[in-house]
Design a protein around this motif. Structure first.
Motif, PDB file in Angstrom:
ATOM      1  N   ILE A   1       0.863  -1.184   0.000  1.00 33.95           N
ATOM      2  CA  ILE A   1       0.000   0.000   0.000  1.00 33.95           C
ATOM      3  C   ILE A   1       0.899   1.233   0.000  1.00 33.95           C
ATOM      4  O   ILE A   1       1.888   1.294   0.748  1.00 33.95           O
ATOM      5  N   ALA A   2       0.564   2.214  -0.840  1.00 33.45           N
ATOM      6  CA  ALA A   2       1.356   3.442  -0.939  1.00 33.45           C
ATOM      7  C   ALA A   2       0.431   4.599  -1.299  1.00 33.45           C
ATOM      8  O   ALA A   2      -0.711   4.383  -1.727  1.00 33.45           O
ATOM      9  N   PRO A   3       0.904   5.835  -1.146  1.00 32.90           N
ATOM     10  CA  PRO A   3       0.061   6.978  -1.521  1.00 32.90           C
ATOM     11  C   PRO A   3      -0.324   6.955  -3.001  1.00 32.90           C
ATOM     12  O   PRO A   3      -1.453   7.255  -3.363  1.00 32.90           O
ATOM     13  N   TRP A   4       0.652   6.612  -3.854  1.00 28.00           N
ATOM     14  CA  TRP A   4       0.395   6.504  -5.296  1.00 28.00           C
ATOM     15  C   TRP A   4       1.409   5.561  -5.899  1.00 28.00           C
ATOM     16  O   TRP A   4       2.596   5.596  -5.553  1.00 28.00           O
ATOM     17  N   LEU A   5       0.936   4.703  -6.784  1.00 28.83           N
ATOM     18  CA  LEU A   5       1.812   3.754  -7.468  1.00 28.83           C
ATOM     19  C   LEU A   5       1.783   4.059  -8.963  1.00 28.83           C
ATOM     20  O   LEU A   5       0.721   4.024  -9.592  1.00 28.83           O
ATOM     21  N   SER A   6       2.942   4.371  -9.500  1.00 28.55           N
ATOM     22  CA  SER A   6       3.045   4.643 -10.928  1.00 28.55           C
ATOM     23  C   SER A   6       2.791   3.363 -11.716  1.00 28.55           C
ATOM     24  O   SER A   6       2.834   2.259 -11.157  1.00 28.55           O
ATOM     25  N   PRO A   7       2.517   3.463 -13.017  1.00 32.19           N
ATOM     26  CA  PRO A   7       2.353   2.248 -13.826  1.00 32.19           C
ATOM     27  C   PRO A   7       3.550   1.310 -13.716  1.00 32.19           C
ATOM     28  O   PRO A   7       3.387   0.087 -13.707  1.00 32.19           O
ATOM     29  N   GLU A   8       4.758   1.876 -13.620  1.00 31.00           N
ATOM     30  CA  GLU A   8       5.953   1.041 -13.477  1.00 31.00           C
ATOM     31  C   GLU A   8       5.952   0.302 -12.146  1.00 31.00           C
ATOM     32  O   GLU A   8       6.312  -0.877 -12.076  1.00 31.00           O
ATOM     33  N   ALA A   9       5.536   0.993 -11.076  1.00 28.75           N
ATOM     34  CA  ALA A   9       5.473   0.357  -9.756  1.00 28.75           C
ATOM     35  C   ALA A   9       4.400  -0.730  -9.736  1.00 28.75           C
ATOM     36  O   ALA A   9       4.594  -1.810  -9.161  1.00 28.75           O
ATOM     37  N   GLN A  10       3.269  -0.455 -10.371  1.00 27.47           N
ATOM     38  CA  GLN A  10       2.209  -1.465 -10.450  1.00 27.47           C
ATOM     39  C   GLN A  10       2.689  -2.690 -11.225  1.00 27.47           C
ATOM     40  O   GLN A  10       2.390  -3.830 -10.857  1.00 27.47           O
ATOM     41  N   ALA A  11       3.434  -2.445 -12.295  1.00 29.29           N
ATOM     42  CA  ALA A  11       3.952  -3.559 -13.095  1.00 29.29           C
ATOM     43  C   ALA A  11       4.900  -4.425 -12.274  1.00 29.29           C
ATOM     44  O   ALA A  11       4.887  -5.661 -12.388  1.00 29.29           O
ATOM     45  N   LEU A  12       5.715  -3.795 -11.432  1.00 33.57           N
ATOM     46  CA  LEU A  12       6.610  -4.557 -10.555  1.00 33.57           C
ATOM     47  C   LEU A  12       5.810  -5.476  -9.632  1.00 33.57           C
ATOM     48  O   LEU A  12       6.174  -6.641  -9.431  1.00 33.57           O
ATOM     49  N   CYS A  13       4.730  -4.943  -9.078  1.00 31.02           N
ATOM     50  CA  CYS A  13       3.879  -5.754  -8.198  1.00 31.02           C
ATOM     51  C   CYS A  13       3.279  -6.928  -8.969  1.00 31.02           C
ATOM     52  O   CYS A  13       3.306  -8.076  -8.504  1.00 31.02           O
ATOM     53  N   ASN A  14       2.746  -6.644 -10.149  1.00 33.57           N
ATOM     54  CA  ASN A  14       2.122  -7.700 -10.947  1.00 33.57           C
ATOM     55  C   ASN A  14       3.122  -8.787 -11.323  1.00 33.57           C
ATOM     56  O   ASN A  14       2.814  -9.985 -11.275  1.00 33.57           O
ATOM     57  N   GLU A  15       4.327  -8.366 -11.706  1.00 33.29           N
ATOM     58  CA  GLU A  15       5.352  -9.330 -12.119  1.00 33.29           C
ATOM     59  C   GLU A  15       5.756 -10.258 -10.975  1.00 33.29           C
ATOM     60  O   GLU A  15       6.180 -11.393 -11.210  1.00 33.29           O
ATOM     61  N   ASN A  16       5.629  -9.764  -9.749  1.00 37.14           N
ATOM     62  CA  ASN A  16       6.061 -10.546  -8.590  1.00 37.14           C
ATOM     63  C   ASN A  16       4.895 -11.150  -7.805  1.00 37.14           C
ATOM     64  O   ASN A  16       5.097 -11.676  -6.707  1.00 37.14           O
ATOM     65  N   GLY A  17       3.692 -11.065  -8.361  1.00 36.24           N
ATOM     66  CA  GLY A  17       2.538 -11.660  -7.699  1.00 36.24           C
ATOM     67  C   GLY A  17       2.163 -10.976  -6.398  1.00 36.24           C
ATOM     68  O   GLY A  17       1.699 -11.620  -5.454  1.00 36.24           O
ATOM     69  N   ILE A  18       2.347  -9.650  -6.350  1.00 40.48           N
ATOM     70  CA  ILE A  18       2.044  -8.875  -5.145  1.00 40.48           C
ATOM     71  C   ILE A  18       0.777  -8.059  -5.377  1.00 40.48           C
ATOM     72  O   ILE A  18       0.667  -7.330  -6.371  1.00 40.48           O
ATOM     73  N   ALA A  19      -0.183  -8.171  -4.476  1.00 42.46           N
ATOM     74  CA  ALA A  19      -1.381  -7.335  -4.554  1.00 42.46           C
ATOM     75  C   ALA A  19      -1.009  -5.904  -4.171  1.00 42.46           C
ATOM     76  O   ALA A  19      -0.017  -5.676  -3.471  1.00 42.46           O
ATOM     77  N   PHE A  20      -1.809  -4.933  -4.628  1.00 44.76           N
ATOM     78  CA  PHE A  20      -1.478  -3.547  -4.291  1.00 44.76           C
ATOM     79  C   PHE A  20      -2.722  -2.681  -4.196  1.00 44.76           C
ATOM     80  O   PHE A  20      -3.783  -2.989  -4.746  1.00 44.76           O
ATOM     81  N   LEU A  21      -2.535  -1.572  -3.487  1.00 47.90           N
ATOM     82  CA  LEU A  21      -3.578  -0.561  -3.329  1.00 47.90           C
ATOM     83  C   LEU A  21      -2.885   0.769  -3.121  1.00 47.90           C
ATOM     84  O   LEU A  21      -1.875   0.840  -2.410  1.00 47.90           O
ATOM     85  N   ASP A  22      -3.380   1.830  -3.764  1.00 48.69           N
ATOM     86  CA  ASP A  22      -2.859   3.158  -3.436  1.00 48.69           C
ATOM     87  C   ASP A  22      -4.011   4.094  -3.090  1.00 48.69           C
ATOM     88  O   ASP A  22      -5.185   3.771  -3.293  1.00 48.69           O
ATOM     89  N   MET A  23      -3.660   5.242  -2.547  1.00 44.56           N
ATOM     90  CA  MET A  23      -4.665   6.173  -2.041  1.00 44.56           C
ATOM     91  C   MET A  23      -5.377   6.946  -3.150  1.00 44.56           C
ATOM     92  O   MET A  23      -6.325   7.685  -2.889  1.00 44.56           O
ATOM     93  N   GLU A  24      -4.915   6.782  -4.398  1.00 42.11           N
ATOM     94  CA  GLU A  24      -5.566   7.436  -5.528  1.00 42.11           C
ATOM     95  C   GLU A  24      -6.645   6.557  -6.152  1.00 42.11           C
ATOM     96  O   GLU A  24      -7.357   6.996  -7.041  1.00 42.11           O
ATOM     97  N   GLY A  25      -6.728   5.292  -5.704  1.00 40.85           N
ATOM     98  CA  GLY A  25      -7.781   4.412  -6.201  1.00 40.85           C
ATOM     99  C   GLY A  25      -7.317   3.270  -7.074  1.00 40.85           C
ATOM    100  O   GLY A  25      -8.136   2.475  -7.552  1.00 40.85           O
ATOM    101  N   ASN A  26      -6.007   3.150  -7.314  1.00 39.86           N
ATOM    102  CA  ASN A  26      -5.499   2.004  -8.070  1.00 39.86           C
ATOM    103  C   ASN A  26      -5.433   0.787  -7.156  1.00 39.86           C
ATOM    104  O   ASN A  26      -4.940   0.880  -6.026  1.00 39.86           O
ATOM    105  N   ALA A  27      -5.914  -0.340  -7.640  1.00 40.87           N
ATOM    106  CA  ALA A  27      -5.909  -1.545  -6.808  1.00 40.87           C
ATOM    107  C   ALA A  27      -5.919  -2.790  -7.682  1.00 40.87           C
ATOM    108  O   ALA A  27      -6.525  -2.810  -8.762  1.00 40.87           O
ATOM    109  N   ARG A  28      -5.231  -3.813  -7.200  1.00 36.96           N
ATOM    110  CA  ARG A  28      -5.309  -5.149  -7.815  1.00 36.96           C
ATOM    111  C   ARG A  28      -5.048  -6.161  -6.706  1.00 36.96           C
ATOM    112  O   ARG A  28      -3.906  -6.333  -6.263  1.00 36.96           O
ATOM    113  N   ILE A  29      -6.111  -6.796  -6.248  1.00 33.17           N
ATOM    114  CA  ILE A  29      -6.032  -7.716  -5.110  1.00 33.17           C
ATOM    115  C   ILE A  29      -6.769  -8.996  -5.480  1.00 33.17           C
ATOM    116  O   ILE A  29      -7.957  -8.970  -5.822  1.00 33.17           O
ATOM    117  N   MET A  30      -6.056 -10.112  -5.419  1.00 36.87           N
ATOM    118  CA  MET A  30      -6.653 -11.403  -5.772  1.00 36.87           C
ATOM    119  C   MET A  30      -6.270 -12.451  -4.733  1.00 36.87           C
ATOM    120  O   MET A  30      -5.090 -12.590  -4.400  1.00 36.87           O
TER     121      MET A  30
END
Length: 356
Positions: free
Chosen positions: A95-124
């Motif tokens: 969880i972070a204040p904001w995750l850039s597309p590059e940061a989100q891609a890092l999470c996806n590549e490593n199988g890490i769920a994420f959420l930021d305070m701007e509304g981006n989320a991917r949790i499975m």
């Protein structure tokens, strides 16, 4: 001591907000019966116990106050180490204040769920699937990008992108860019935080020049300065011959260089326009007016000359043909992107021809 206590309290406040937001998001899912948060873990910031029917899931949460890729990489490594040594199975979440597309891609590549305070989320996990994307950027990120692409920083970036495979030491980069060591250090840190550059034993090199250029294009504003419109009766080979005589880029002779579509015509031709574009200083302007027999024109102008406030734009000028001086490939690309659809097409043509 007081300053340290303030920093700790500030971090704790954001951490609490982040965990609360994640809990609130999960509680909106109809099949989730209960969400409890525990913070008594030394190696992660919090663990959520999520129950759906008779099944319980543990979410290991790492909260970062900075969501730039460099810090997200560290959080991923921390979560992976925690899960490797843990007896129970965990779903890792960042969880972070904001995750850039590059940061989100890092999470996806490593199988890490994420959420930021701007509304981006991917949790499975289990049968739960939450995904939401937003184009919103927080004000702090917008300020950071404006700073990275400000005129002084732009001098550093243009120098780096002339040869993105080169390894730079801070001192030589400052000298070649004609900026202070502090300015170079700020640009260096910003590139590293975004994973756009890497530090070697002998200096800094760019990892992802295309990402730098993409971000710069999005934030780009044409150089501030006085824009002048003129008309000339010269055209074709006569105009080109006069230009070869008058174009220059030196302190003594003055500065007058081709820009935008006119520069692109020598770098990667993409159809002609009825207007020629220039950057010039006062000496260069006088030479252009005289040699091209220019007369001021409010309507029907075919010569546009900008006198930029920032002289750094001349520092990466190039000579694509004998006697022809123009903006460098990167500056030409950026300028083209400001001229509507045709400009964007010409910019991408230049880029595809090989800016690097």
């Amino acid at each position: 001591m007081m300053k340290w206590e303030f920093i700790v309290k500030e971090k704790d406040v954001f951490e609490d907000q982040a965990i609360t937001q994640l809990c609130g998001l999960l509680r909106q899912v109809p099949v989730i019966d209960n969400v409890d948060a525990e913070k008594q873990f030394s190696r992660v910031d919090a663990v959520l116990n999520v129950r759906t029917g008779n099944t319980a899931y543990l979410l290991a949460c790492e909260v970062k106050s900075n969501g730039q890729p460099r810090f997200i990489q560290a959080a991923i490594a921390q979560l992976q180490a925690f899960m490797f040594s843990a007896e129970d199975a965990f779903v890792p979440v960042i969880i972070a204040p904001w995750l850039s597309p590059e940061a989100q891609a890092l999470c996806n590549e490593n199988g890490i769920a994420f959420l930021d305070m701007e509304g981006n989320a991917r949790i499975m996990f289990g049968g739960i699937y939450i995904e939401h994307q937003t184009t919103n950027k927080p004000a702090v990120e917008k300020r950071s990008l404006r700073s990275l692409f400000s005129p002084k920083s732009a001098q550093v970036l243009r120098t780096i992108l002339k040869d993105p495979h080169r390894i730079w030491r801070v001192l030589e980069l400052a000298e070649e860019s004609h900026v202070s060591l502090g300015q170079v250090s700020n640009v260096r840190q910003s590139l590293l935080n975004r994973n756009w550059a890497i530090v070697h034993n002998n200096g800094l090199s760019v990892l992802k020049p295309d990402l730098i250029l993409d971000a710069w294009k999005t934030s780009y504003q044409p150089p501030a300065g006085e824009a002048l419109s003129f008309y000339t009766t010269l055209h074709g080979s006569t105009l080109e011959s006069r230009l070869r005589e008058v174009l220059c880029c030196s302190e003594k002779a003055g500065k007058a260089i081709l820009a935008s579509f006119s520069a692109a015509q020598w770098l990667a031709p993409y159809g002609r326009t009825g207007v020629d574009y220039f950057y010039a200083d006062k000496k260069g302007l006088e030479k252009l007016v005289s040699a091209l027999q220019l007369s001021p024109s409010l309507k029907g102008a075919n010569i546009l000359i900008t006198l930029p406030k920032d002289s750094g734009i001349f520092r990466d000028s190039i000579e694509p043909a004998e006697g022809v001086f123009s903006t460098g490939a990167v500056q030409t690309y950026l300028d083209l992107t400001t001229y509507g659809e045709r400009g964007l097409e010409a910019a991408e043509h230049l880029r595809n021809q090989g800016i690097w």
